[in-house]
Each structure stands twice: as structure tokens, then as C-alpha cells.
Design a protein around this motif. Sequence first.
Motif, mmCIF file in Angstrom:
data_model
loop_
_atom_site.group_PDB
_atom_site.id
_atom_site.type_symbol
_atom_site.label_atom_id
_atom_site.label_comp_id
_atom_site.label_asym_id
_atom_site.label_seq_id
_atom_site.Cartn_x
_atom_site.Cartn_y
_atom_site.Cartn_z
ATOM 1 N N PHE A 34 -54.417 115.886 16.975
ATOM 2 C CA PHE A 34 -54.937 115.784 18.345
ATOM 3 C C PHE A 34 -55.928 114.626 18.458
ATOM 4 O O PHE A 34 -55.838 113.805 19.387
ATOM 5 N N VAL A 35 -56.853 114.529 17.531
ATOM 6 C CA VAL A 35 -57.858 113.453 17.559
ATOM 7 C C VAL A 35 -57.192 112.097 17.398
ATOM 8 O O VAL A 35 -57.508 111.138 18.122
ATOM 9 N N PHE A 38 -55.198 111.281 20.549
ATOM 10 C CA PHE A 38 -56.105 111.048 21.677
ATOM 11 C C PHE A 38 -56.716 109.651 21.590
ATOM 12 O O PHE A 38 -56.741 108.911 22.586
ATOM 13 N N TYR A 41 -54.085 107.082 22.362
ATOM 14 C CA TYR A 41 -53.800 107.005 23.800
ATOM 15 C C TYR A 41 -54.857 106.168 24.524
ATOM 16 O O TYR A 41 -54.514 105.321 25.369
ATOM 17 N N ILE A 42 -56.116 106.385 24.179
ATOM 18 C CA ILE A 42 -57.186 105.597 24.798
ATOM 19 C C ILE A 42 -57.031 104.115 24.460
ATOM 20 O O ILE A 42 -57.193 103.238 25.331
ATOM 21 N N SER A 81 -47.695 107.393 28.937
ATOM 22 C CA SER A 81 -48.297 108.504 29.679
ATOM 23 C C SER A 81 -47.297 109.616 29.986
ATOM 24 O O SER A 81 -47.689 110.711 30.390
ATOM 25 N N PRO A 85 -49.807 112.602 26.847
ATOM 26 C CA PRO A 85 -50.609 113.705 27.403
ATOM 27 C C PRO A 85 -49.979 115.078 27.157
ATOM 28 O O PRO A 85 -50.687 116.043 26.860
ATOM 29 N N LEU A 88 -50.594 115.976 23.544
ATOM 30 C CA LEU A 88 -51.977 116.424 23.357
ATOM 31 C C LEU A 88 -52.157 117.850 23.857
ATOM 32 O O LEU A 88 -52.848 118.666 23.220
#
Length: 312
Positions: A34-35, A38, A41-42, A81, A85, A88
Amino acid sequence: MNHQETPFEGNLTELKEFVLLGFADVPHLQWVLFVVFFITYIIILVSNGFICFITKIDPALQSPMYFFLANFSFLEICYVSVTLPRLLLNLATQRRISLVACATQMYFFCLLAGTECLLLAVMAYDRYVAICNPLHYPLIMNHRVCIQLVVGSWISGIPFQIGQIYLIFSLNFCRSNKINHFFCDISPILKLSCRDTSVSEMLAFIITVLFVISPFMLIIGSYSKIISTIVKLPSATSRAKAFSTCSSHLMVVVLFYGSGIITYLRPKTSHPEGTDKVLSLIYTVLTPMVNPVIYSLRNKDVIMALRKLLCK
């Protein structure tokens, strides 16, 4: 991060949702994944957003090549996108996905993947005109033509994908409601159907020919002409300069198509279960993340624009 799922029960008409298994085979790594995803994605949003921003404001980046690059970066933001998401969310709380949400995700994933292939072909054509017909380049690649090419890339696949998604989700799913993937891809969904899927498979093949293979052949044809023109240039300096204008695009094409070919065209019985998910991460996550790096580090105009922006 515990996920509780009840087994699929009921007759053919009662299926209301799927379960995306994702990376459930490594439960001890759920939070780590997850980290990682994430942060990834950023990075993708910021880096591709930066490309869109800098090509918009810098006067030196107003040529057709950077117009296409800005659209490509925006496409990458939309493309990633569609899947990240949801991934996640699956890692954090919920693996269940409704049929409508699954169909929507598949529609946009397939549409944007086809758009990416078409836009890569458009960018290859742009480089072909710039290198092989430089005197006519401003006339051929005028602003109106550029807009038409981009709009055509975005909308031409819409009716095909609507038809494809309608056919797939008109099937009955009776084997299971568990999808061994982290997003709603065509092949894992068809494996769950208890009806004949030959029509859906044929339409998927036709769409692949139109929106994946045909653009790839156009890219090969464009680069064949580009390479034959470059090798005829009189000096090594001019050859290096000409090749530098298309090397970034060529690297992106190899990365995107290479990962897709390995994922979908290799023998299905010669690899461990779960390999598809790992390989899919290359073209759904890795490629959108490294594309801005490739275009930034290998492009002097982008580097100069970045320096000017930082010096303000």
C-alpha cells in the motif's frame, strides 16, 4: 489488514459483485505494498503533471512534439488513475467490486490503453515528418492537424469499447466471483464465464488489431523511414542530433509494447500463477512513472525549461 470474503453462492442471475484477489497471496506485505503503490501514484501524478505544466507555460516548448507530449502525460495520469486507486482500496479495506464498477474500470482501461497506442503512433509520425520532411513540417503538422490527431486518438475507440464491454458483461458468470488480478482485465473476467466467449474473444482480437497492432506497425514504418534518413546525413553530429529528437519516444514505445507483448502473447501454461499480475505492473504502473524521467533527462529543451523555472 484482514479481508474476509464469503464464497460465491447462488445461481447465474445472483452475481452482483466480483472479488479482486490482487496480492492476497502475500498478506504480510499488504501495508508495505500500500505504501509503495501510494508513493508511486503520487510520483506519477506530480511528474506527469509537471510535464503538462511546463509544456504549457514555456514558450520554447510550443512545438507539435511538446503538444503531443503534454497530451501523452495527461493520458498517463488518466491511465494510471483507472487502476491504482482501486488497487490501493483493495489493499487497505475492500477487495469487493460491483459489476458496474468492474465494467466501468475495464471500459476506461481498454479505452485509454488503445488511446496510448494511437498517441504513440501519432508521436512517431510527428518525428517522421520532422526528420524526413523538415521543410514541410510546419505546413503538415499545423495546429489544426495536431488537434485532429489528438482528438481522434482519444475518441476513436469509444464505440468499439462500449460494444466490447456490453458483450462481456452480458455473459453469465457461474464458475466463481474471484478475479485473480488487481484490476478488471478482459482475460480473467472471461475465464469466469460459463457461456461461449468466442464472440467476445473475436471482438477483442479485432480491437487489438485496430488499436494495438496497427499503431505498432505505423510506428515501425515511421522509424524505418527515420533511421534510413538519419544514416544518410553527412555528419555524425547531425545524425546524433536527429536521433536525439526521437530516442525518448522510441524508449517509451519499447517499454510499453515490450511489457504488453510479454504479458499477453507468451504461452499461458509455461509460467507460475500470478506472473500476469507482476508483468501487468510494468505497463500499468512502471511505464507511466518512468516516462516523465525519460522525456526530461533525455531532452535538452525540457531541461532548459526546468532550469528557467527553478531560477525564477
